[in-house]
Design an enzyme around this catalytic site. Structure first.
Site, PDB file in Angstrom:
ATOM      1  N   ASP A  44       0.832  -1.020  -0.005  1.00  0.00           N
ATOM      2  CA  ASP A  44      -0.333  -0.426  -0.170  1.00  0.00           C
ATOM      3  C   ASP A  44       0.971   1.298   0.340  1.00  0.00           C
ATOM      4  O   ASP A  44       1.954   1.639   0.125  1.00  0.00           O
ATOM      5  CB  ASP A  44      -1.242   0.065   0.855  1.00  0.00           C
ATOM      6  CG  ASP A  44      -0.434  -0.072   2.780  1.00  0.00           C
ATOM      7  OD1 ASP A  44       0.829  -0.700   2.244  1.00  0.00           O
ATOM      8  OD2 ASP A  44      -0.413   0.830   3.553  1.00  0.00           O
ATOM      9  N   GLU A  73       0.247  -0.619   5.954  1.00  0.00           N
ATOM     10  CA  GLU A  73       1.283  -0.256   6.216  1.00  0.00           C
ATOM     11  C   GLU A  73       1.441   1.586   6.867  1.00  0.00           C
ATOM     12  O   GLU A  73       1.428   2.071   8.183  1.00  0.00           O
ATOM     13  CB  GLU A  73       2.811  -0.737   6.353  1.00  0.00           C
ATOM     14  CG  GLU A  73       4.420  -0.324   6.826  1.00  0.00           C
ATOM     15  CD  GLU A  73       4.454   0.931   7.474  1.00  0.00           C
ATOM     16  OE1 GLU A  73       4.989   1.348   8.033  1.00  0.00           O
ATOM     17  OE2 GLU A  73       4.213   2.013   6.415  1.00  0.00           O
ATOM     18  N   ASP A 110      12.276  -0.882   4.116  1.00  0.00           N
ATOM     19  CA  ASP A 110      11.559  -0.310   4.600  1.00  0.00           C
ATOM     20  C   ASP A 110      11.610   1.145   4.892  1.00  0.00           C
ATOM     21  O   ASP A 110      10.869   1.648   6.358  1.00  0.00           O
ATOM     22  CB  ASP A 110       9.994  -0.782   5.369  1.00  0.00           C
ATOM     23  CG  ASP A 110       8.703   0.079   4.720  1.00  0.00           C
ATOM     24  OD1 ASP A 110       8.860   0.766   3.945  1.00  0.00           O
ATOM     25  OD2 ASP A 110       8.156   0.486   6.038  1.00  0.00           O
ATOM     26  N   THR A 169      -8.786  39.492  24.422  1.00  0.00           N
ATOM     27  CA  THR A 169      -8.625  39.508  26.198  1.00  0.00           C
ATOM     28  C   THR A 169      -8.435  37.870  26.221  1.00  0.00           C
ATOM     29  O   THR A 169      -9.311  37.979  27.790  1.00  0.00           O
ATOM     30  CB  THR A 169      -9.079  40.334  26.404  1.00  0.00           C
ATOM     31  OG1 THR A 169      -9.977  40.448  26.149  1.00  0.00           O
ATOM     32  CG2 THR A 169      -7.626  41.575  25.738  1.00  0.00           C
ATOM     33  N   ARG A 211      10.398  10.619  22.858  1.00  0.00           N
ATOM     34  CA  ARG A 211      10.540   9.444  22.097  1.00  0.00           C
ATOM     35  C   ARG A 211      11.899   8.173  22.555  1.00  0.00           C
ATOM     36  O   ARG A 211      12.952   9.069  23.173  1.00  0.00           O
ATOM     37  CB  ARG A 211      11.567   9.965  20.845  1.00  0.00           C
ATOM     38  CG  ARG A 211      10.511  10.357  19.757  1.00  0.00           C
ATOM     39  CD  ARG A 211       9.821   9.887  18.897  1.00  0.00           C
ATOM     40  NE  ARG A 211       9.174  10.751  18.108  1.00  0.00           N
ATOM     41  CZ  ARG A 211       9.091  10.404  17.145  1.00  0.00           C
ATOM     42  NH1 ARG A 211       8.813   8.992  17.001  1.00  0.00           N
ATOM     43  NH2 ARG A 211       7.458  10.758  16.702  1.00  0.00           N
ATOM     44  N   SER A 250       9.697   5.573  14.373  1.00  0.00           N
ATOM     45  CA  SER A 250       9.066   4.310  14.555  1.00  0.00           C
ATOM     46  C   SER A 250       9.011   3.547  13.531  1.00  0.00           C
ATOM     47  O   SER A 250       8.144   3.885  12.709  1.00  0.00           O
ATOM     48  CB  SER A 250       8.020   4.265  15.882  1.00  0.00           C
ATOM     49  OG  SER A 250       6.809   4.984  15.753  1.00  0.00           O
TER      50      SER A 250
END
Ligand SMILES: [Zn+2]
Length: 478
Positions: free
Chosen positions: A101, A168, A197, A332, A345, A419
């Site tokens: 995909d 994916e 990938d 305000t 991370r 990731s």
């Protein structure tokens, strides 16, 4: 001595045009998984892949993995395509993963080419098109390897199992369940795994990737009055939620990038000698990052510290404040409730659970110190674990030798700052050594307009994937 059969390498050189035609045919099917309009094309892509694999002598099939909701409709998830070739107990068995995909792409988004027509630029040797590098190029690379062996009548050096998913780019929904359910069936008897990938760090140096950072996304909600108020009337009379929130957010990370949450620094795995050496060898210049950033805002001029900051150390980023006044002008208002968003991370030893425990305790303690009458709630939105594997495993040694044989240079050993969640699913469920073996370059523009793969990366990538299988067969198991 390269282990790959010279006939295989020669075949690849002689079939460049046919291999590019295969990639062209794949790019022409707009298999966008995130949009219902393309659901038929995603299915067509899976069928096309099964057809190609079957023609190449692979036992291949589509497998349904359940349903999901897309654009408000309950529909079948794109099938996974699995295939296997070879069943010789004397050979190693390797699993390869890719996805068929792609991300959405419209010419109007700013493409210089039709996104679903593979367009070569003869001057630069680049092949432009959605999916050219992410991830149809690498998937076609595996098919090219199979074709060469079939046409030449060469035996494959290993038993090969393949899984190509169609979801994916849209979260790999249910892939974990499929892996779990097939653990002792399709996935039985594996020695190691290769995922193609990700990308080289730069545009010149091949790399092998052995780690990924995790990511935990948090929200701090501070709420007080039951409606937004006017500062002319209520300023100076109440505890303002935004004031509390800004103070809390300012205590998370220093301007030099140091995470201020007690206990986090202490958990970071110490740098081993082997790791230090691998980082020192990475081809990287500060100008690479300055070019990508579009300015010089780096925290340090030290290349190793910079690389470690991106790949092996945790980082905390502040992302935004929901509910704050953010339009142009000078309203305000005193917002009655605001949500601060930040993420960490993470790296090995900083799991989702233990990190979250430290985060919640710290923010709640700091909030108490404010003596505010507002309410504060901290929550984890989503969490993904970090991953690292043994880069000295025979799986990596094989890829190292294949890289030297094809590119005439040693690969960099890298870890990704982001990731690739499927890696974790495979690692956790199957307990395998996983090699991330990129084919494309750092400037390929996956997910972006004008995505491309360089012809040399596609062709050499095919040689690399094939050579890796030969080296794997020759490598002694640890
Ligand atoms: Zn991808």
């Amino acid at each position: 001595m390269p282990a790959a059969d010279p006939k295989f390498l020669k075949y690849v050189d002689e079939h460049e045009d046919a291999f590019i035609a295969r990639l062209k045919a794949a790019v022409e099917i707009p298999s966008v998984s995130g949009n219902l309009e393309y659901a038929k094309d995603v299915e067509r892509m899976a069928d096309w892949l099964v057809g190609q694999l079957t023609d190449l002598g692979v036992k291949a099939e589509k497998r349904g993995i359940g349903k999901h909701t897309l654009d408000g409709k309950e529909v079948d998830l794109p099938p996974v395509v699995i295939g296997s070739i070879g069943n010789d107990p004397a050979k190693k068995t390797v699993l390869v993963y890719g996805h068929y995909d792609v991300q959405p792409a419209l010419k109007e988004d700013g493409w210089d080419y039709e996104p679903f027509t593979l367009t070569p630029d003869p001057k630069t040797g680049r092949l432009y098109g959605r999916g050219s590098t992410d991830d149809k190029g690498p998937v076609m690379g595996w098919l090219n390897v199979l074709e060469a062996h079939k046409d030449l009548g060469l035996e494959m050096p290993v038993n090969l199992k393949m899984i190509f998913e169609g979801m994916e780019e849209s979260g790999s929904v249910n892939l974990d369940k499929f892996i779990e359910s097939e653990k002792d069936k399709f996935f039985a008897g594996l020695d190691c795994m290769c995922i193609s990938d990700n990308y080289w760090l730069d545009t010149k140096t091949p790399c092998l990737t052995y780690g990924l950072r995790g990511v935990n996304y948090y929200e701090i909600k501070v709420s007080g009055p039951d409606r937004d108020l006017h500062s002319g009337v209520f300023g100076g009379t109440i505890h303002e939620p935004m004031t509390d929130l800004i103070l809390l957010m300012s205590k998370l990370v220093s301007p030099t990038g140091e995470i201020l949450i007690p206990g986090v620094k202490e958990l970071i795995a110490p740098v081993t000698q082997d790791e230090q050496e691998k980082f020192e060898k990475i081809h990287f210049q500060m100008s690479d990052i300055q070019g990508a950033v579009g300015g010089d805002q780096t925290l340090t001029d030290d290349t190793i510290k910079t690389l470690m900051g991106r790949m092996r150390n945790p980082s905390l980023s502040l992302h935004g404040i929901e509910g704050a006044f953010s339009a142009p002008g000078s309203k305000t208002v005193i917002p009655c409730s605001v949500k601060g968003k930040f993420s960490i991370r993470t790296t090995p030893n900083l799991g989702v659970e233990n990190t979250t425990e430290l985060v919640l305790k710290y923010i709640n303690d700091e909030f108490k110190k404010l003596g505010s009458k507002n309410r504060c709630e901290v929550s984890l939105g989503h969490g993904g674990e970090p991953w690292v594997t043994d880069p000295n495993h025979y799986n990596f040694r094989a890829a190292h030798k294949a890289t030297v044989a094809v590119y005439g240079q040693e690969p960099d050993y890298t870890r990704e700052g982001g990731s690739i969640p499927v890696t974790l699913d495979f690692a956790n469920i199957l307990g395998l050594n996983i090699l991330l073996l990129p084919v494309g370059r750092g400037d390929d523009g996956a997910h972006s307009t004008n995505e491309k793969i360089d012809k040399s990366n596609y062709i050499n990538g095919t040689k690399l994937l094939g050579s890796y299988l030969y080296e794997l067969a020759a490598e002694k198991k640890d």
